[in-house]
Design an enzyme around this catalytic site. Structure first.
Site, PDB file in Angstrom:
ATOM      1  N   CYS A 184       0.823  -1.211   0.000  1.00 22.03           N
ATOM      2  CA  CYS A 184       0.000   0.000   0.000  1.00 22.03           C
ATOM      3  C   CYS A 184       0.858   1.262   0.000  1.00 22.03           C
ATOM      4  O   CYS A 184       1.664   1.462   0.918  1.00 22.03           O
ATOM      5  CB  CYS A 184      -0.911  -0.004   1.228  1.00 22.03           C
ATOM      6  SG  CYS A 184      -1.836   1.530   1.460  1.00 22.03           S
ATOM      7  N   TRP A 216      -7.853  -6.239   5.840  1.00 19.79           N
ATOM      8  CA  TRP A 216      -6.468  -6.701   5.815  1.00 19.79           C
ATOM      9  C   TRP A 216      -6.296  -7.735   6.923  1.00 19.79           C
ATOM     10  O   TRP A 216      -7.025  -7.719   7.925  1.00 19.79           O
ATOM     11  CB  TRP A 216      -5.514  -5.534   6.056  1.00 19.79           C
ATOM     12  CG  TRP A 216      -5.530  -4.483   4.987  1.00 19.79           C
ATOM     13  CD1 TRP A 216      -6.355  -3.402   4.904  1.00 19.79           C
ATOM     14  CD2 TRP A 216      -4.670  -4.419   3.844  1.00 19.79           C
ATOM     15  NE1 TRP A 216      -6.072  -2.662   3.784  1.00 19.79           N
ATOM     16  CE2 TRP A 216      -5.031  -3.263   3.105  1.00 19.79           C
ATOM     17  CE3 TRP A 216      -3.620  -5.207   3.366  1.00 19.79           C
ATOM     18  CZ2 TRP A 216      -4.396  -2.883   1.934  1.00 19.79           C
ATOM     19  CZ3 TRP A 216      -2.975  -4.833   2.196  1.00 19.79           C
ATOM     20  CH2 TRP A 216      -3.361  -3.693   1.499  1.00 19.79           C
ATOM     21  N   VAL A 253     -11.854  -0.852   5.923  1.00 17.69           N
ATOM     22  CA  VAL A 253     -10.741  -1.090   6.844  1.00 17.69           C
ATOM     23  C   VAL A 253      -9.454  -0.819   6.070  1.00 17.69           C
ATOM     24  O   VAL A 253      -9.127  -1.537   5.125  1.00 17.69           O
ATOM     25  CB  VAL A 253     -10.764  -2.525   7.380  1.00 17.69           C
ATOM     26  CG1 VAL A 253      -9.517  -2.819   8.194  1.00 17.69           C
ATOM     27  CG2 VAL A 253     -12.018  -2.747   8.224  1.00 17.69           C
ATOM     28  N   THR A 254      -8.750   0.229   6.441  1.00 18.33           N
ATOM     29  CA  THR A 254      -7.601   0.684   5.660  1.00 18.33           C
ATOM     30  C   THR A 254      -6.315   0.634   6.465  1.00 18.33           C
ATOM     31  O   THR A 254      -6.317   0.629   7.697  1.00 18.33           O
ATOM     32  CB  THR A 254      -7.832   2.122   5.158  1.00 18.33           C
ATOM     33  OG1 THR A 254      -8.010   2.995   6.296  1.00 18.33           O
ATOM     34  CG2 THR A 254      -9.055   2.207   4.264  1.00 18.33           C
ATOM     35  N   VAL A 255      -5.222   0.589   5.725  1.00 16.41           N
ATOM     36  CA  VAL A 255      -3.901   0.816   6.299  1.00 16.41           C
ATOM     37  C   VAL A 255      -3.341   2.070   5.636  1.00 16.41           C
ATOM     38  O   VAL A 255      -3.704   2.367   4.492  1.00 16.41           O
ATOM     39  CB  VAL A 255      -2.954  -0.386   6.056  1.00 16.41           C
ATOM     40  CG1 VAL A 255      -3.377  -1.573   6.885  1.00 16.41           C
ATOM     41  CG2 VAL A 255      -2.877  -0.767   4.581  1.00 16.41           C
ATOM     42  N   TYR A 298      -5.275   5.827  -9.384  1.00 12.64           N
ATOM     43  CA  TYR A 298      -6.479   5.065  -9.024  1.00 12.64           C
ATOM     44  C   TYR A 298      -7.677   5.543  -9.837  1.00 12.64           C
ATOM     45  O   TYR A 298      -8.533   4.742 -10.221  1.00 12.64           O
ATOM     46  CB  TYR A 298      -6.769   5.204  -7.530  1.00 12.64           C
ATOM     47  CG  TYR A 298      -5.816   4.444  -6.647  1.00 12.64           C
ATOM     48  CD1 TYR A 298      -6.125   3.163  -6.189  1.00 12.64           C
ATOM     49  CD2 TYR A 298      -4.595   5.002  -6.266  1.00 12.64           C
ATOM     50  CE1 TYR A 298      -5.242   2.462  -5.377  1.00 12.64           C
ATOM     51  CE2 TYR A 298      -3.708   4.305  -5.454  1.00 12.64           C
ATOM     52  CZ  TYR A 298      -4.036   3.040  -5.018  1.00 12.64           C
ATOM     53  OH  TYR A 298      -3.165   2.346  -4.226  1.00 12.64           O
TER      54      TYR A 298
END
Length: 334
Positions: A41, A74, A107-109, A172
């Site tokens: 990422c 993740w 749900v992100t990093v 993106y």
């Protein structure tokens, strides 16, 4: 996704802040928090670089998710027992749901988790690095560079804003466009901005001032993935990064600077994009290329002057558990 087929990023993040005075309810404390990232990422890669440059490894531990995820979240599938050894969880979603019961957003990093409570404090990648630079000064290493100087803060944001819209997020917008018009608009904006950057960096070593700043960190994580992923996977194919002399030299210069190239895992990066985006790559085939040996070739950017770390010093090598396997780096092509 908009009705016109344009990709719209959800930027509603958990936005607690860890500060030196604890004004947001999360006081600065070494060993209390865990930075959760994934090597594939680019947004998480920013936090990994800043943490390395500032020497925050001992104060802020790091958990690394695997390169793939599904709709749930993740996951810590690289660790023994497929659980983070500190947080004791498999799905990062568990930490989000402790912070917000019934959590329904993405749900992100990166995310920073409060270890005692198991709750996500923040997933705001934009603020995380700024707070590392400004709030975490008491835990920064001797010789840590000033990545966000007060005198340059306005210019850093002025330069970074269009880079975010048209390059960082622009790739993106190309890749996830669902109409020809949306893709064409994103494509034109992306390469117009890359051309602008090519001109800006032709006679200056760094984006703002004569040292590495937050602006360089923000741009570099996209450039590092451009030829390996965005050129083909996201149809950003007017030309490759290696065909833009100033940008390619700039990207190599930073890659060879301690704290940048030693954070990127090219294998996991390709696995992330080509395996997760089934709508773009239904076969799940991960390409073998490109040849990465060019990242290690001389760039001669030092002839432009500048001091990478200003009055500071380079960081030491990454901790052994955080080192990228040699077979996942540019070294494997040498």
């Amino acid at each position: 996704m908009s009705t016109a087929g344009e990709f719209k990023r959800d930027t509603t993040y958990l936005d607690g802040r860890i500060t030196a005075d604890g004004r947001d309810g999360w006081p600065l404390e070494a060993g209390r928090y865990r930075l959760v990232v994934a090597r594939g990422c680019p947004w998480a890669n920013r936090t990994m670089i800043v943490r390395r440059l500032l020497g925050l490894e001992d104060a802020l531990g790091m958990g690394i998710c695997g390169p793939t995820h599904d709709w749930r979240s993740w996951q810590f599938d690289l660790d023994p027992g497929e659980k983070d050894p500190v947080l004791g969880i498999h799905w990062l979603r568990e930490a989000y749901e402790k912070a917000v019961p019934g959590y329904e957003r993405g749900v992100t990093v990166p995310a920073i988790v409060d270890i005692p409570s198991g709750k996500v404090v923040t997933s705001d990648f934009r603020q995380i690095t700024r707070d590392m630079e400004i709030e975490w000064t008491s835990y920064q290493r001797d010789g840590a560079p000033d990545l966000y100087p007060d005198a340059l803060a306005a210019e850093i944001e002025e330069v970074s804003d269009p880079i975010y819209r048209e390059v960082n997020n622009g790739v993106y917008r190309c890749g996830f466009a669902s109409s020809q018009r949306a893709y064409d608009e994103a494509y034109r904006a992306l390469f117009a901005r890359l051309d602008w950057l090519e001109e800006r960096l032709a006679n200056r070593r760094y984006l703002v001032g004569d040292t590495i700043t937050e602006a360089d960190v923000r741009l570099w994580t996209t450039l590092a993935r451009f030829d390996a992923v965005y050129h083909g996977h996201f149809k950003c194919n007017r030309n490759k990064l290696i065909e833009m002399p100033a940008l390619w030299g700039y990207a190599r210069d930073l890659f060879q600077t301690p704290g940048f190239g030693d954070t990127i895992d090219f294998v996991q990066t390709k696995q992330h994009y080509y395996l997760v985006h089934k709508n773009l790559n239904p076969s799940g085939i991960v390409p073998d290329g490109p040849d990465l040996s060019g990242w290690l070739t001389p760039h001669h950017r030092e002839e432009l002057g500048g001091r990478p770390f200003g009055d500071g010093t380079p960081p030491g090598p990454p901790p052994e558990p955080e080192r990228v396997p040699l077979s996942h780096t540019a070294q494997r092509h040498v």
